[in-house]
Design an enzyme around this catalytic site. Structure first.
Site, PDB file in Angstrom:
ATOM      1  N   GLY A 291     152.309  -7.615 104.205  1.00  0.00           N
ATOM      2  CA  GLY A 291     153.227  -8.113 103.188  1.00  0.00           C
ATOM      3  C   GLY A 291     154.350  -7.171 102.820  1.00  0.00           C
ATOM      4  O   GLY A 291     155.058  -7.392 101.852  1.00  0.00           O
TER       5      GLY A 291
ATOM      6  N   HIS B 191     146.254  14.847  89.861  1.00  0.00           N
ATOM      7  CA  HIS B 191     145.749  15.531  91.044  1.00  0.00           C
ATOM      8  C   HIS B 191     146.909  16.002  91.939  1.00  0.00           C
ATOM      9  O   HIS B 191     146.975  17.173  92.324  1.00  0.00           O
ATOM     10  CB  HIS B 191     144.813  14.572  91.791  1.00  0.00           C
ATOM     11  CG  HIS B 191     144.277  15.102  93.072  1.00  0.00           C
ATOM     12  ND1 HIS B 191     142.961  15.473  93.228  1.00  0.00           N
ATOM     13  CD2 HIS B 191     144.867  15.325  94.271  1.00  0.00           C
ATOM     14  CE1 HIS B 191     142.768  15.893  94.454  1.00  0.00           C
ATOM     15  NE2 HIS B 191     143.907  15.816  95.117  1.00  0.00           N
ATOM     16  N   GLU B 192     147.820  15.083  92.198  1.00  0.00           N
ATOM     17  CA  GLU B 192     148.927  15.431  93.092  1.00  0.00           C
ATOM     18  C   GLU B 192     149.840  16.485  92.467  1.00  0.00           C
ATOM     19  O   GLU B 192     150.291  17.411  93.149  1.00  0.00           O
ATOM     20  CB  GLU B 192     149.748  14.186  93.461  1.00  0.00           C
ATOM     21  CG  GLU B 192     148.971  13.122  94.222  1.00  0.00           C
ATOM     22  CD  GLU B 192     148.343  13.636  95.505  1.00  0.00           C
ATOM     23  OE1 GLU B 192     148.932  14.513  96.158  1.00  0.00           O
ATOM     24  OE2 GLU B 192     147.244  13.168  95.850  1.00  0.00           O
TER      25      GLU B 192
HETATM   26  P1  ADP Z   1     154.520  -8.477 106.897  1.00  0.00           P
HETATM   27  O1  ADP Z   1     155.022  -9.030 108.186  1.00  0.00           O
HETATM   28  O2  ADP Z   1     154.739  -7.005 106.756  1.00  0.00           O
HETATM   29  O3  ADP Z   1     153.123  -8.841 106.576  1.00  0.00           O
HETATM   30  P2  ADP Z   1     156.436 -10.277 105.871  1.00  0.00           P
HETATM   31  O4  ADP Z   1     157.657  -9.815 106.550  1.00  0.00           O
HETATM   32  O5  ADP Z   1     155.772 -11.456 106.462  1.00  0.00           O
HETATM   33  O6  ADP Z   1     155.396  -9.109 105.732  1.00  0.00           O
HETATM   34  O7  ADP Z   1     156.772 -10.529 104.340  1.00  0.00           O
HETATM   35  C1  ADP Z   1     156.444 -11.707 103.711  1.00  0.00           C
HETATM   36  C2  ADP Z   1     157.511 -12.071 102.714  1.00  0.00           C
HETATM   37  O8  ADP Z   1     157.549 -11.156 101.650  1.00  0.00           O
HETATM   38  C3  ADP Z   1     158.894 -12.053 103.292  1.00  0.00           C
HETATM   39  O9  ADP Z   1     159.218 -13.273 103.890  1.00  0.00           O
HETATM   40  C4  ADP Z   1     159.761 -11.780 102.076  1.00  0.00           C
HETATM   41  O10 ADP Z   1     160.016 -12.961 101.368  1.00  0.00           O
HETATM   42  C5  ADP Z   1     158.869 -10.911 101.232  1.00  0.00           C
HETATM   43  N1  ADP Z   1     159.169  -9.497 101.435  1.00  0.00           N
HETATM   44  C6  ADP Z   1     158.312  -8.579 101.937  1.00  0.00           C
HETATM   45  N2  ADP Z   1     158.884  -7.375 101.978  1.00  0.00           N
HETATM   46  C7  ADP Z   1     160.140  -7.517 101.512  1.00  0.00           C
HETATM   47  C8  ADP Z   1     161.233  -6.613 101.326  1.00  0.00           C
HETATM   48  N3  ADP Z   1     161.138  -5.305 101.619  1.00  0.00           N
HETATM   49  N4  ADP Z   1     162.386  -7.119 100.833  1.00  0.00           N
HETATM   50  C9  ADP Z   1     162.481  -8.419 100.530  1.00  0.00           C
HETATM   51  N5  ADP Z   1     161.504  -9.309 100.690  1.00  0.00           N
HETATM   52  C10 ADP Z   1     160.327  -8.885 101.163  1.00  0.00           C
HETATM   53 ZN    ZN Z   2     144.408  16.310  96.969  1.00  0.00          ZN
END
Ligand code: ADP
Ligand code: ZN
Ligand code: MG
Length: 597
Positions: free
Chosen positions: A199, A419-420
């Site tokens: 995501g 911690h960090e």
């Molecule tokens: P992944 O492939 O890494 O699992 P996706 O590209 O399928 O994630 O992301 C799913 C949706 O989440 C995208 O279609 C978008 O709507 C939203 N999204 C995820 N990351 C971003 C980002 N960095 N900027 C804008 N929208 C994002």
């Molecule tokens: Zn540590």
């Protein structure tokens, strides 16, 4: 013999049986008799009727008492008085000059041949359907992969991944003007692997590269191949690469590479996934075989790089990796902005506050939260989305993520932050420790909740005793900070402790840095030269010395712990300030840290 030819064979046998049956029923039982017998029968007056054909005579014998007589057939021999003799005997004769009727030709030849053709056609059609995955994959019709021509996604649609964008910019540039690179002889990487948690926008990013360079985008998902008809995955990979090369410059994107690219031999007990391995092998073959200067760039995405077959990561394959990480505060705000653009917001909605309330959210979670808020507003019959809806939407998404174990609690975040900061402050204050590059509490994967990057000020071959001591102290700074600022210690220091212990042990046993034990190497590096046996202890020192080593290692560590504690108590106020800042911003770089101190 495989399934397909077995099926074909069965059809052929069935067809032959059918033909034989057809032949035998259409032609009623006819007894073959010789011409001499025929004439005998004729003389004896046993014959009822005959058909005289061009090459043969077919007829029926007289039956008794109303029962029809037997049919017979014989060769016709040219005999001028045959007709006359037939008439003499009072035999009904028809069609004296009867040719082999069209009907019988039809039955004997055209019909079976036609049937054969029909059956063949049927078999071929069926096989064709199977090959498309129709019959065998239970009705899922898989169409050929076609490239997406005009990708409408650009880098502007991806927020908060600036480092990844910088790295991918080069790919975009190459796709736009490949000649510039080929002229100089620069080689562009063949394969780029996007790595990051689910995501975070990997798929989106790959599309954006294609959109940004305005080239066709071929997408294939690794999981599609797992349940495919034998041999089909490999042939589709071949097909895909061929198509892509015709459409170059373009991007081939393999989503969820881990489904396809799991290490070979790591299959199941059931003989593994032959199909997956075949497809993977084909992919490797194709990647090796094509010339990247033609302008085809292969991208892939995975959230489990550790399970990938090492062959995939070799030079000339996916040798460039780009991290697509969870966003920090500013990144989250930017992502929210993109998605909130499409919904109508009340003036009271402050996306920065929303971003503050959503630590640990990935881009998809944020998009989800915005959508939830909009849905809530519709349900409440409001014209615009207000902060209330956002609050509730966040709570819902948080609940969902916590159920999946993907979010850490507020309390844990605080512990991680102290911690960090503990590591970083001890590192900064002690004169010989490495300086801090960046502190982060954006969760990374499952194991590491936070991270402090420390980098040596210069490249070093030799390390002094003071440097090693300070390095151990900085490693123990995390644990010390937990104790001082939280009042309890956690399991989070496990990795720090083992690294610190390794250094301390090496100091005592290998580098001869212990005053107590003197400049003696207790752990000779070349001990493999001497074969160790059960009768000859592998250690060259007695258990007395062993105990001494352990005590000495413990002393080095304890002394470092005391120094870390001392630094943190002395800099208590600064630690509080830096931690507060880190909790707010999630990332602090080294210069800011030094300014705060
Ligand atoms: P992944 O492939 O890494 O699992 P996706 O590209 O399928 O994630 O992301 C799913 C949706 O989440 C995208 O279609 C978008 O709507 C939203 N999204 C995820 N990351 C971003 C980002 N960095 N900027 C804008 N929208 C994002
Ligand atoms: Zn540590
Ligand atoms: Mg994806």
């Amino acid at each position: 013999m495989n399934n397909r030819s077995r099926v074909t064979l069965i059809y052929i046998i069935l067809g032959l049986v059918f033909l034989w049956w057809l032949q035998s029923t259409l032609s009623e039982q006819q007894r073959q008799i010789s011409y001499t017998t025929f004439k005998e029968y004729l003389d004896q007056g046993k014959i009822q009727e005959v058909h005289v054909g061009e090459t043969k005579i077919v007829g029926r014998l007289k039956g008794d008492h109303g029962v029809q007589g037997e049919r017979f057939e014989t060769i016709r021999i040219e005999e001028p008085d045959l007709v006359q003799r037939l008439e003499e005997r009072g035999v009904q004769s028809t069609g004296v000059i009867e040719r082999e009727g069209f009907g019988s030709i039809l039955l004997a030849w055209i019909l079976p041949v036609g049937l054969m053709i029909l059956i063949w056609g049927f078999i071929m059609k069926r096989m064709g359907k199977m090959a498309q995955g129709g019959v065998m994959s239970f009705g899922k019709n898989r169409v050929k992969i076609v490239g997406e021509k005009d990708v409408q996604v650009s880098f502007d649609d991806v927020a908060g991944l600036d480092e990844a964008k910088v790295e991918l910019q080069e790919i975009v540039h190459f796709l736009k003007e490949p000649e510039q690179y080929t002229r100089i002889g620069a080689r562009i990487p063949k394969g780029v692997l996007l790595v990051g948690p689910p995501g975070t926008g990997k798929t989106l990013m790959a599309r954006a590269v294609a959109g940004q360079a305005s080239v066709p985008f071929f997408l294939m998902s690794g999981s599609d191949f797992v349940e495919m008809f034998v041999g089909l995955g490999a042939s589709r990979v071949r097909d895909l690469f061929q198509q892509a090369q015709e459409k170059a410059p373009c991007i081939i994107f393999i989503d969820e590479l881990d489904a396809l690219g799991k290490a070979r031999g790591a299959g199941g007990m059931m003989g593994g996934h032959d199909e997956r391995e075949q497809t993977l092998n084909q992919l490797l073959v194709e990647m090796d075989g094509f010339d990247p200067n033609k302008g085809v760039v292969i991208m892939a995405a995975t959230n489990r790089p550790e399970v990938l077959d090492p062959a995939l990561l070799r030079p000339g394959r996916f040798d460039r990796q780009v991290l697509v990480d969870r966003p920090d505060l500013t990144g989250r705000e930017a992502i929210l902005r993109i998605h909130a653009d499409k919904v109508r917001l009340e003036a009271d909605v402050d996306l920065k506050t929303v971003a503050l309330r959503t630590p640990g959210f990935a881009g998809a979670d944020l998009a989800n939260a915005v959508n939830e808020a909009a849905l809530l507003a519709v349900r409440r019959k409001k014209g615009k989305v207000t902060m209330d809806e956002f609050e509730e939407a966040i709570d819902r998404v948080v609940a969902g993520l916590q159920k999946k174990g993907r979010l850490i609690s507020e309390k844990e975040r605080k512990i991680v932050a102290y911690h960090e900061v503990g590591h970083a402050v001890v590192g900064e204050v002690l004169p010989h420790a490495e300086k801090t590059h960046k502190i982060s509490i954006v969760p990374r994967g499952m194991a590491a909740l936070g991270m402090t990057w420390q980098r040596p000020t210069e490249d070093r071959y030799l390390l002094t005793k003071s440097e090693l001591r300070d390095r151990i102290a900085a490693l123990l700074g995390g644990r010390a900070a937990e104790k001082i600022f939280i009042g309890d210690i956690t399991t989070g220091a496990q990795n720090d402790l083992s690294r610190a212990t390794d250094i301390a042990r090496a100091m005592v046993r290998q580098y001869g840095m212990s005053d107590e034990l003197g400049p003696v190497a207790y752990d000779p590096e070349n001990k493999a030269i001497l074969p160790t046996s059960d009768f000859m202890p592998s250690c060259e020192h007695g258990s007395m010395v062993s105990d001494k080593i352990d005590a000495e290692v413990k002393m080095v560590l304890e002394e470092a712990m005391v120094r870390a504690n001392k630094v943190l108590t002395e800099y208590r106020d600064q630690v509080e300030v830096v931690t507060a800042k880190l909790l707010e911003r999630e990332q602090i770089d080294g210069d800011e840290l030094r300014a705060l101190l």
